[in-house]
Write a protein that holds these residues in place. Structure first.
Motif, PDB file in Angstrom:
ATOM      1  N   LYS A 265       0.683   2.539  -9.099  1.00 35.10           N
ATOM      2  CA  LYS A 265       0.245   3.920  -8.910  1.00 35.10           C
ATOM      3  C   LYS A 265       1.447   4.741  -8.424  1.00 35.10           C
ATOM      4  O   LYS A 265       1.824   4.664  -7.255  1.00 35.10           O
ATOM      5  CB  LYS A 265      -0.886   4.014  -7.897  1.00 35.10           C
ATOM      6  CG  LYS A 265      -1.471   5.426  -7.744  1.00 35.10           C
ATOM      7  CD  LYS A 265      -2.468   5.485  -6.601  1.00 35.10           C
ATOM      8  CE  LYS A 265      -3.622   4.524  -6.806  1.00 35.10           C
ATOM      9  NZ  LYS A 265      -4.612   4.613  -5.707  1.00 35.10           N
TER      10      LYS A 265
ATOM     11  N   THR B 158      -0.495   5.906   4.132  1.00 28.84           N
ATOM     12  CA  THR B 158      -1.490   4.931   3.691  1.00 28.84           C
ATOM     13  C   THR B 158      -2.900   5.262   4.167  1.00 28.84           C
ATOM     14  O   THR B 158      -3.862   4.662   3.696  1.00 28.84           O
ATOM     15  CB  THR B 158      -1.131   3.532   4.223  1.00 28.84           C
ATOM     16  OG1 THR B 158      -1.113   3.565   5.660  1.00 28.84           O
ATOM     17  CG2 THR B 158       0.225   3.083   3.700  1.00 28.84           C
ATOM     18  N   ARG B 159      -2.995   6.183   5.129  1.00 31.82           N
ATOM     19  CA  ARG B 159      -4.269   6.511   5.778  1.00 31.82           C
ATOM     20  C   ARG B 159      -4.860   5.269   6.467  1.00 31.82           C
ATOM     21  O   ARG B 159      -6.082   5.151   6.627  1.00 31.82           O
ATOM     22  CB  ARG B 159      -5.273   7.115   4.791  1.00 31.82           C
ATOM     23  CG  ARG B 159      -4.798   8.388   4.147  1.00 31.82           C
ATOM     24  CD  ARG B 159      -5.918   9.136   3.450  1.00 31.82           C
ATOM     25  NE  ARG B 159      -6.478   8.384   2.340  1.00 31.82           N
ATOM     26  CZ  ARG B 159      -5.961   8.373   1.109  1.00 31.82           C
ATOM     27  NH1 ARG B 159      -4.871   9.063   0.855  1.00 31.82           N
ATOM     28  NH2 ARG B 159      -6.521   7.678   0.152  1.00 31.82           N
TER      29      ARG B 159
ATOM     30  N   VAL C 220       0.846  -1.195   0.000  1.00 35.92           N
ATOM     31  CA  VAL C 220       0.000   0.000   0.000  1.00 35.92           C
ATOM     32  C   VAL C 220       0.882   1.246   0.000  1.00 35.92           C
ATOM     33  O   VAL C 220       0.733   2.139  -0.830  1.00 35.92           O
ATOM     34  CB  VAL C 220      -0.956  -0.012   1.205  1.00 35.92           C
ATOM     35  CG1 VAL C 220      -1.876   1.212   1.164  1.00 35.92           C
ATOM     36  CG2 VAL C 220      -1.787  -1.289   1.205  1.00 35.92           C
TER      37      VAL C 220
ATOM     38  N   GLU D 133      -7.020  -1.609  -3.341  1.00 37.23           N
ATOM     39  CA  GLU D 133      -7.466  -0.258  -3.023  1.00 37.23           C
ATOM     40  C   GLU D 133      -6.336   0.554  -2.401  1.00 37.23           C
ATOM     41  O   GLU D 133      -5.727   0.145  -1.414  1.00 37.23           O
ATOM     42  CB  GLU D 133      -8.655  -0.313  -2.059  1.00 37.23           C
ATOM     43  CG  GLU D 133      -9.252   1.047  -1.756  1.00 37.23           C
ATOM     44  CD  GLU D 133     -10.432   0.964  -0.809  1.00 37.23           C
ATOM     45  OE1 GLU D 133     -10.998   2.016  -0.483  1.00 37.23           O
ATOM     46  OE2 GLU D 133     -10.777  -0.154  -0.397  1.00 37.23           O
ATOM     47  N   ARG D 134      -6.031   1.682  -2.981  1.00 38.87           N
ATOM     48  CA  ARG D 134      -4.984   2.612  -2.555  1.00 38.87           C
ATOM     49  C   ARG D 134      -3.583   2.016  -2.650  1.00 38.87           C
ATOM     50  O   ARG D 134      -2.616   2.635  -2.205  1.00 38.87           O
ATOM     51  CB  ARG D 134      -5.239   3.117  -1.127  1.00 38.87           C
ATOM     52  CG  ARG D 134      -6.538   3.871  -0.946  1.00 38.87           C
ATOM     53  CD  ARG D 134      -6.521   4.726   0.303  1.00 38.87           C
ATOM     54  NE  ARG D 134      -6.182   3.993   1.500  1.00 38.87           N
ATOM     55  CZ  ARG D 134      -7.058   3.387   2.284  1.00 38.87           C
ATOM     56  NH1 ARG D 134      -8.353   3.433   1.980  1.00 38.87           N
ATOM     57  NH2 ARG D 134      -6.687   2.756   3.372  1.00 38.87           N
TER      58      ARG D 134
ATOM     59  N   ARG E  74       0.043   0.877  -4.105  1.00 38.47           N
ATOM     60  CA  ARG E  74       0.975   1.533  -5.017  1.00 38.47           C
ATOM     61  C   ARG E  74       1.872   0.560  -5.760  1.00 38.47           C
ATOM     62  O   ARG E  74       2.409   0.885  -6.811  1.00 38.47           O
ATOM     63  CB  ARG E  74       1.817   2.551  -4.246  1.00 38.47           C
ATOM     64  CG  ARG E  74       0.951   3.645  -3.589  1.00 38.47           C
ATOM     65  CD  ARG E  74       1.755   4.861  -3.218  1.00 38.47           C
ATOM     66  NE  ARG E  74       2.605   5.237  -4.327  1.00 38.47           N
ATOM     67  CZ  ARG E  74       3.941   5.342  -4.234  1.00 38.47           C
ATOM     68  NH1 ARG E  74       4.543   5.076  -3.095  1.00 38.47           N
ATOM     69  NH2 ARG E  74       4.643   5.702  -5.282  1.00 38.47           N
TER      70      ARG E  74
END
Length: 464
Positions: free
Chosen positions: A436, A140-141, A53, A254-255, A257
């Protein structure tokens, strides 16, 4: 005799229109159900994709900086602790190491003599580990509730409670969190953790597939400082520096990288020379330290050759593997030379856009570059990390990845090859594919200094 021949002729005269008439809606439905079933079975049997992530790295403050002049002056204030001959040896090694003037050491090293107790180790561990985890969570939140497993790798220092428990306590991780504390894994610790996290995420039941794995890799220097006079055991005092990195991995895209690719690990500890090339022991005076053999770079290069045999088939295209095989057979049966230098080297630089090689030392990087046939550009992230931060054990690879990203070189679809070595010798490789690139301005360990890199490293001048 005419009947068997006539039947095939008749079969081949069926027109497209007649075929459409023969296929009923029930046939179409059954084919559709069969196709969906095959697709579901393939999806169920295929291993889950695993993702990185994001990650965070510890960055020392100016007070942690240790230029060479400071280290020399500090040593001169402890003549009973560091004799003149040992101090001169470490200065010469430092000048040839490729390490710069901005690396970090723990506060415990600034005491006269250095503090090596449990409290000093705990303070250093909490400083670097919590800083790296804070940055990983921020990028990463992620929240503590998202973490299903925490894995911490630290080779030479193991306290009670373990560092994994310290992370769980600091961030209030839920009671059902799994914790793993790895010790003795050396500079391959981070990549070994990645392989372990992959297995955990793939084996998780469907209800827990969203739970992430938090990985922390570090090395605590406070307990490692060697105070004897044996030269092979003084080397870690010069090379190792303070650092830590944290990663959040998940089976959810999801999210995310980076997508995780092949993970390959080989061990050559069955060979005595490899097993003893980096050995924790006591010297003749009973002082404990890590004995790094002067032959370590060559031993590591030889271990890398065997590792490439296992790693190559997992990442190289078929045509590259065939070229290597033909070259080896030609050398073995047709060549009169005994040198293996003539054997074709796989074009790893065509498979990977970026390389992160463990910065175990200047000679180690030189041997790896020669063995893999890499360019200076391929080795830039590794050499600049060694110069700016020193050898931070297994966490160093994440600083190298941060260097590539801080330079703005990472693109979607780029593949990153990470290779590390540790006592044993244990060789580990991990492949990442960028899904990403970083969208926000970099706030990682290279913030504020990336514009000064790359720098020209001083040439090695052999003294008489």
């Amino acid at each position: 005799m005419l009947f068997p021949v006539a039947m095939p002729e008749r079969a081949w005269t069926v027109s497209y229109g007649e075929l459409v008439v023969l296929v009923t809606p029930v046939d179409v439905l059954m084919l559709a159900i069969l196709g969906v079933g095959v697709a579901m079975l393939w999806r169920a049997c295929r291993p889950r994709d695993v993702y990185l992530v994001d990650y965070g790295c510890f960055l020392g403050e100016p007070r942690h900086r240790v230029p060479l002049a400071t280290a020399v002056e500090h040593g001169r204030h402890m003549p009973w602790y560091v004799d003149e001959e040992s101090a001169s040896f470490m200065v010469r090694l430092y000048e040839r190491s490729g390490i710069g003037e901005e690396t970090s050491i723990p506060d415990s090293y600034r005491y006269l003599p250095p503090e090596r107790g449990v409290e000093a180790s705990r303070e250093e561990a909490e400083l670097v580990i919590f800083s790296a985890v804070d940055k990983a969570f921020s990028r990463t939140r992620a929240t503590p509730e998202d973490i299903g497993t925490v894995i911490v790798a630290c080779s030479f220092t193991t306290l009670t409670p373990a560092f994994a428990d310290a992370v769980a306590n600091r961030y209030g991780l839920r009671a059902g969190v799994r914790s793993v504390n790895l010790s003795g894994m050396g500079c391959s610790g981070a990549l070994i953790c990645v392989g372990l996290a992959r297995n955990i995420l793939r084996a998780a039941p469907p209800g827990e597939s969203g739970h992430a794995v938090l990985i922390v890799s570090t090395e605590i220097l406070s307990s490692m400082f060697y105070t004897g006079t044996k030269r092979e055991m003084l080397v870690p005092n010069v090379l190792f520096r303070m650092g830590a990195a944290a990663m959040v991995m998940s089976s959810s895209p999801e999210r995310a990288r980076f997508r995780l690719g092949p993970v390959v690990r080989t061990l050559t500890a069955a060979r005595d020379a490899d097993y003893r090339c980096a050995f924790q022991e006591e010297d003749d005076q009973g002082v404990t330290g890590i004995n790094l053999s002067k032959d370590l770079p060559v031993v590591a290069a030889n271990a890398l050759k065997g590792h490439i045999i296992a790693f190559g088939p997992a990442v190289l295209p078929v045509h590259e593997l065939l070229r290597v095989a033909f070259s080896f057979l030609k050398h073995k049966f047709l060549s009169t030379s005994t040198s293996m230098e003539e054997v074709y080297r796989p074009a790893f630089h065509k498979v990977f856009q970026h390389f992160c090689i463990h910065p175990g030392g200047r000679r180690v990087l030189d041997e790896v570059q020669r063995g893999l046939g890499l360019s200076d550009a391929d080795m830039e992230a590794s050499r600049m990390t060694l110069h700016r931060f020193g050898n931070m054990a297994s966490s160093s690879l994440l600083y190298e990845l941060a260097y590539i990203e801080a330079k703005g070189r990472m693109r979607e679809g780029d593949r990153v090859c990470m290779i590390s070595f540790s006592p044993g010798i244990d060789c580990s490789s991990v492949v990442w594919e960028c899904v990403k690139p970083a969208a926000e301005p970099d706030d990682g360990p290279w913030a504020g200094c990336i514009h000064r890199y790359p720098v020209q490293l001083p040439r090695i001048v052999k003294r008489p």
